[in-house]
Design a protein around this motif. Structure first.
Motif, short mmCIF file in Angstrom:
data_model
loop_
_atom_site.label_atom_id
_atom_site.label_comp_id
_atom_site.label_asym_id
_atom_site.label_seq_id
_atom_site.Cartn_x
_atom_site.Cartn_y
_atom_site.Cartn_z
N SER A 107 0.85 -1.19 0.00
CA SER A 107 0.00 0.00 0.00
C SER A 107 0.88 1.24 0.00
N LEU A 108 0.36 2.32 -0.54
CA LEU A 108 1.10 3.57 -0.58
C LEU A 108 1.26 4.15 0.83
N HIS A 109 0.25 3.95 1.66
CA HIS A 109 0.32 4.49 3.03
C HIS A 109 1.46 3.85 3.81
N LYS A 110 1.52 2.51 3.79
CA LYS A 110 2.58 1.81 4.52
C LYS A 110 3.95 2.15 3.95
N ALA A 111 4.04 2.16 2.61
CA ALA A 111 5.33 2.44 1.98
C ALA A 111 5.82 3.83 2.34
N ALA A 112 4.91 4.81 2.36
CA ALA A 112 5.30 6.18 2.70
C ALA A 112 5.84 6.24 4.12
N ARG A 113 5.20 5.52 5.06
CA ARG A 113 5.69 5.50 6.44
C ARG A 113 7.09 4.92 6.50
N GLN A 114 7.32 3.83 5.76
CA GLN A 114 8.63 3.18 5.77
C GLN A 114 9.71 4.08 5.17
N LEU A 115 9.33 4.87 4.16
CA LEU A 115 10.29 5.73 3.47
C LEU A 115 10.46 7.07 4.17
N GLY A 116 9.64 7.34 5.19
CA GLY A 116 9.74 8.60 5.91
C GLY A 116 9.23 9.79 5.13
N MET A 117 8.18 9.60 4.35
CA MET A 117 7.61 10.68 3.55
C MET A 117 6.09 10.61 3.64
N SER A 118 5.42 11.64 3.14
CA SER A 118 3.97 11.66 3.17
C SER A 118 3.39 10.83 2.03
N GLN A 119 2.19 10.33 2.22
CA GLN A 119 1.55 9.53 1.16
C GLN A 119 1.32 10.35 -0.10
N PRO A 120 0.85 11.62 -0.02
CA PRO A 120 0.69 12.39 -1.27
C PRO A 120 1.99 12.54 -2.04
N SER A 121 3.11 12.73 -1.32
CA SER A 121 4.40 12.87 -2.01
C SER A 121 4.77 11.58 -2.74
N LEU A 122 4.54 10.44 -2.08
CA LEU A 122 4.86 9.16 -2.71
C LEU A 122 3.94 8.90 -3.90
N THR A 123 2.66 9.25 -3.76
CA THR A 123 1.71 9.09 -4.87
C THR A 123 2.15 9.91 -6.07
N THR A 124 2.57 11.15 -5.82
CA THR A 124 3.06 12.02 -6.91
C THR A 124 4.30 11.43 -7.56
N GLN A 125 5.21 10.91 -6.74
CA GLN A 125 6.43 10.30 -7.26
C GLN A 125 6.12 9.09 -8.14
N LEU A 126 5.20 8.24 -7.68
CA LEU A 126 4.82 7.07 -8.46
C LEU A 126 4.18 7.49 -9.78
N ARG A 127 3.34 8.52 -9.75
CA ARG A 127 2.69 8.99 -10.98
C ARG A 127 3.74 9.47 -11.98
N ARG A 128 4.78 10.16 -11.49
CA ARG A 128 5.84 10.64 -12.38
C ARG A 128 6.60 9.48 -13.01
N ILE A 129 6.88 8.45 -12.19
CA ILE A 129 7.60 7.29 -12.71
C ILE A 129 6.76 6.60 -13.79
N GLU A 130 5.48 6.42 -13.51
CA GLU A 130 4.59 5.76 -14.48
C GLU A 130 4.44 6.60 -15.73
N ASN A 131 4.36 7.91 -15.60
CA ASN A 131 4.27 8.78 -16.78
C ASN A 131 5.52 8.68 -17.63
N GLY A 142 -5.29 -2.15 -1.38
CA GLY A 142 -3.91 -1.71 -1.51
C GLY A 142 -3.45 -1.64 -2.95
N CYS A 143 -2.15 -1.77 -3.15
CA CYS A 143 -1.55 -1.70 -4.49
C CYS A 143 -0.97 -3.06 -4.85
N ARG A 144 -1.16 -3.45 -6.12
CA ARG A 144 -0.61 -4.70 -6.59
C ARG A 144 0.13 -4.46 -7.90
#
Length: 317
Positions: free
Chosen positions: A15-39, A52-54
């Protein structure tokens, strides 16, 4: 590398929420980062689902290439830091999930190992700590495994069992009707809101399994346990807690009938990171510190006495 680490964290956490906690960042920031990678790649790497995410087929392909690179970089950094620090003397890097045994453990280790640089890395995710251990970023990791939710243990790690089955108690407001009983029935909490931290590996699934087996379907709130304590104290929620939890004037901690919620306490190490004798000493200090914390908690000491636990007696020297 930052993008590759993010992708691996999302896949491992689910999940993005759990991953963001592990990475020490906010969920919106991680969501934005993932969107950029996918774009940048022109396709989705993860399918967003209610649970969650699969990884998509393309995501699995990218991850298969990303993981060796991330692991290799972690090993390179670790080895470089180790080489740079050789002249600074011995060190012991500890990882741990939350435990009231930590204070006594660190005190004992500092007394046993004078001159050793002892560091502590805390994380809510036991799986994240085990990955750090396998990558050479930690020397030992003290973690808990929720019953029914096995940890993802990397190959090659050595394991010692501190407590095979530690019961999880329940924290509630001091004036909760069930607080007047020495042992609480799950049914007595059927009308309460339960609170659980979904970023703690296995805790959400473990609680749902136990509640479902009891035929209960209470509302469950998601949040960290610091927030939970404030809500519990005013009667807004109840929550599982460690039996070693200390007393509070505004909160009661009680065991559950038949101990349906439990965890296993484990100490992992990397072969060669701590010498054979040193590994035994590190474990012995942890065992003594846990016993000290357990016997200090009145309700847990009563539980240990009723169950004739060997924790009541220190091992022979």
């Amino acid at each position: 590398m930052r993008h590759l680490r993010a992708l691996c964290a999302i896949a491992d956490a689910g999940s993005l929420h759990k991953a963001a906690r592990q990475l020490g960042m906010s969920q919106p920031s991680l969501t934005t980062q993932l969107r950029r990678i996918e774009n940048a790649l022109g396709a989705e790497l993860f399918s967003r689902e209610r649970t969650g995410c699969r990884p998509t087929p393309l995501g699995r392909s990218v991850l298969s290439r990303a993981r060796p690179l991330v692991s290799g970089m972690a090993a390179l950094v670790t080895e470089a830091r180790a080489a740079a620090g050789l002249a600074d003397g011995p060190r012991l890097r500890i990882g741990s999930t939350a435990s009231r045994a930590l204070v006594g453990w660190l005190r004992r280790l500092r007394n046993r190992l004078p001159g050793t640089d002892i560091s502590l890395h805390m994380d809510v995710s036991a799986n994240a700590l085990l990955r750090m251990l396998a990558a050479g970023q930690l020397d030992v990791a003290f973690v808990h495994e929720v019953e029914g939710c096995p940890l993802l243990v990397p190959e090659g790690l050595e394991r010692r069992v501190l407590v095979e089955r530690e019961p999880q108690f329940i924290s509630m407001a001091r004036d909760h009707p069930a607080a007047c009983s020495p042992v609480v029935e799950l049914a007595d909490l059927a009308e309460d809101r339960w609170m659980v931290d979904p970023t703690v590996d296995g805790e959400w699934d473990g609680l749902l399994r136990v509640l479902g087996a009891a035929g209960l379907n209470p509302p469950v709130l998601h949040g960290d346990y610091l927030t939970a304590a404030s809500l519990i104290a005013v009667g807004e929620a109840v929550a599982p807690c460690q039996p070693t939890s200390g007393p509070r004037d505004d909160m009661a901690i009680r065991p559950l009938r038949d101990d349906p919620l439990a965890v296993r306490l484990l100490l992992f190490s990397r072969p060669g990171a701590v010498g054979a004798g040193g590994r035994d000493e590190v474990f012995a200090d942890l065992e003594a510190s846990y016993r000290e914390a357990a016997l200090r908690a009145v309700d847990y000491r009563r539980w240990l006495t009723a169950h004739k636990s060997p924790l009541l007696h220190a091992p022979a020297a």
